[in-house]
Design a protein around this motif. Structure first.
Motif, short mmCIF file in Angstrom:
data_model
loop_
_atom_site.label_atom_id
_atom_site.label_comp_id
_atom_site.label_asym_id
_atom_site.label_seq_id
_atom_site.Cartn_x
_atom_site.Cartn_y
_atom_site.Cartn_z
N GLU A 1 0.81 -1.22 0.00
CA GLU A 1 0.00 0.00 0.00
C GLU A 1 0.85 1.27 0.00
O GLU A 1 0.34 2.36 -0.24
N MET B 1 3.61 3.03 -5.31
CA MET B 1 2.88 3.41 -6.52
C MET B 1 3.62 2.85 -7.72
O MET B 1 4.85 2.94 -7.80
N ILE C 1 3.66 2.71 -12.08
CA ILE C 1 3.18 3.36 -13.31
C ILE C 1 3.52 2.46 -14.49
O ILE C 1 4.66 2.00 -14.61
N LEU D 1 -1.15 1.77 -5.26
CA LEU D 1 -1.69 2.74 -6.20
C LEU D 1 -1.14 2.43 -7.59
O LEU D 1 0.02 2.71 -7.88
N VAL E 1 -1.09 3.14 -11.51
CA VAL E 1 -1.36 4.26 -12.42
C VAL E 1 -1.09 3.82 -13.85
O VAL E 1 0.01 3.37 -14.18
N SER F 1 -6.20 -0.29 -13.26
CA SER F 1 -5.46 0.71 -12.49
C SER F 1 -6.39 1.56 -11.64
O SER F 1 -7.59 1.63 -11.89
N ASN F 2 -5.80 2.22 -10.64
CA ASN F 2 -6.57 3.12 -9.79
C ASN F 2 -6.70 4.50 -10.39
O ASN F 2 -7.71 5.18 -10.18
N ILE G 1 0.67 13.46 -7.04
CA ILE G 1 0.85 12.68 -5.81
C ILE G 1 1.60 13.48 -4.75
O ILE G 1 1.22 13.50 -3.58
N LEU H 1 4.09 7.25 0.53
CA LEU H 1 4.60 6.32 -0.47
C LEU H 1 6.10 6.14 -0.23
O LEU H 1 6.84 7.10 -0.15
N ILE I 1 8.18 4.21 -5.67
CA ILE I 1 7.38 4.46 -6.87
C ILE I 1 8.07 3.80 -8.05
O ILE I 1 9.28 3.84 -8.16
#
Length: 271
Positions: free
Chosen positions: A201, A204, A206, A221, A223, A236-237, A255, A268, A271
């Motif tokens: 959690e 993130m 991408i 998260l 993306v 994706s969220n 973010i 976070l 990432i």
């Protein structure tokens, strides 16, 4: 992270560097081999005391010395079986990705294969499988390379043959990849997160391709880039802008601005 010209925009570079200066760990998690990552890593000025997950999760390198930390490989005994799948499909070429080399099985290097290698600053070496297996190197992944229309025909056949023993992904229209069973970007990231004691959690991710699906579902998260296929967007969220419109920089700005206004200690870490 790269635009259609395979370049880093100034906006994306500045945004990633801002993440680093904010104390957020940045990990490149990619289908690319080592040769296709180091130049961008240097251009981004990323932390040398970090890690990079390459070859769609099959290998993890420490970014200080670029020493291989862990890997999963396809066993030599399976390579002959994988080669046989191409017998009735001329124009589909089997390639091998090792730590230091990019091979194509055959006597010559097809242009479509070298064109793919050019994208990762590598040179393809032709080799007969019988010769390769005499002094085998760990094979992180096998890639079938071919014209997209030919790959559309080959993929369903190969997927049926491979489903019981391997993980497969169509990472590009002209690339169909074979990975060790159960291995993906998600498993590579999951292991690294466990080693660093970071929970999903607080991560993130991408992505913009089918090989990002598992990763985007694993992280807290996920993306999707604006240029991603619909199935990636639906998994994706959040959805950011495209790779040609600095989508990475825009989601990072969003973010970081959001985090500034969060009163809870949640943050976070990766990432």
């Amino acid at each position: 992270l790269l635009n259609s010209a395979h370049k880093l925009s100034k906006e994306n570079i500045d945004a990633v560097r801002l993440l680093k200066s904010s104390g957020i760990k940045v990990v490149l998690c990619t289908g690319r081999p080592l040769s296709g990552v180091v130049p961008y890593f240097k251009e981004l000025s990323l932390d040398e005391n970090s890690f990079a997950i390459l070859n769609n999760g099959c290998s993890t390198f420490h970014t200080g010395s670029w020493e291989l930390q862990s890997y999963h490989d396809i066993k030599s005994d399976d390579l002959a079986f994988l080669e046989k799948l191409t017998v009735d499909y001329p124009g589909i070429y089997m390639t091998l990705t090792t730590s230091d080399h990019y091979y194509v099985i055959g006597d010559t290097v097809p242009k479509i294969v070298q064109d793919d290698a050019d994208l990762v600053f590598d040179t393809v070496y032709p080799i007969q499988l019988s010769k390769f297996t005499q002094n085998p190197e760990p094979v992180f992944k096998v890639m079938y390379v071919g014209n997209p229309s030919q790959m559309d025909i080959f993929q369903p056949f190969a997927s049926q043959q491979l489903s019981q023993k391997f993980n497969t992904v169509r990472s590009q229209p002209y690339l169909f990849e074979v990975l060790p069973q159960g291995i993906s970007k998600a498993t590579g990231l999951q292991k690294l997160a466990k080693d660093l004691a970071i929970s999903p959690e607080n991560i993130m991710g991408i992505g913009d391709q089918l090989n990002d699906l598992e990763m985007l579902k694993y992280v807290g998260l996920g993306v999707a880039m604006g240029n991603a296929p619909e199935i990636v967007k639906k998994s994706s969220n959040l959805i950011t802008d495209t790779n040609d419109k600095n989508g990475v920089a825009k989601i990072i700005a969003y973010i970081l601005l959001s985090l500034i206004h969060i009163s809870e200690p949640t943050r976070l870490d990766v990432i």
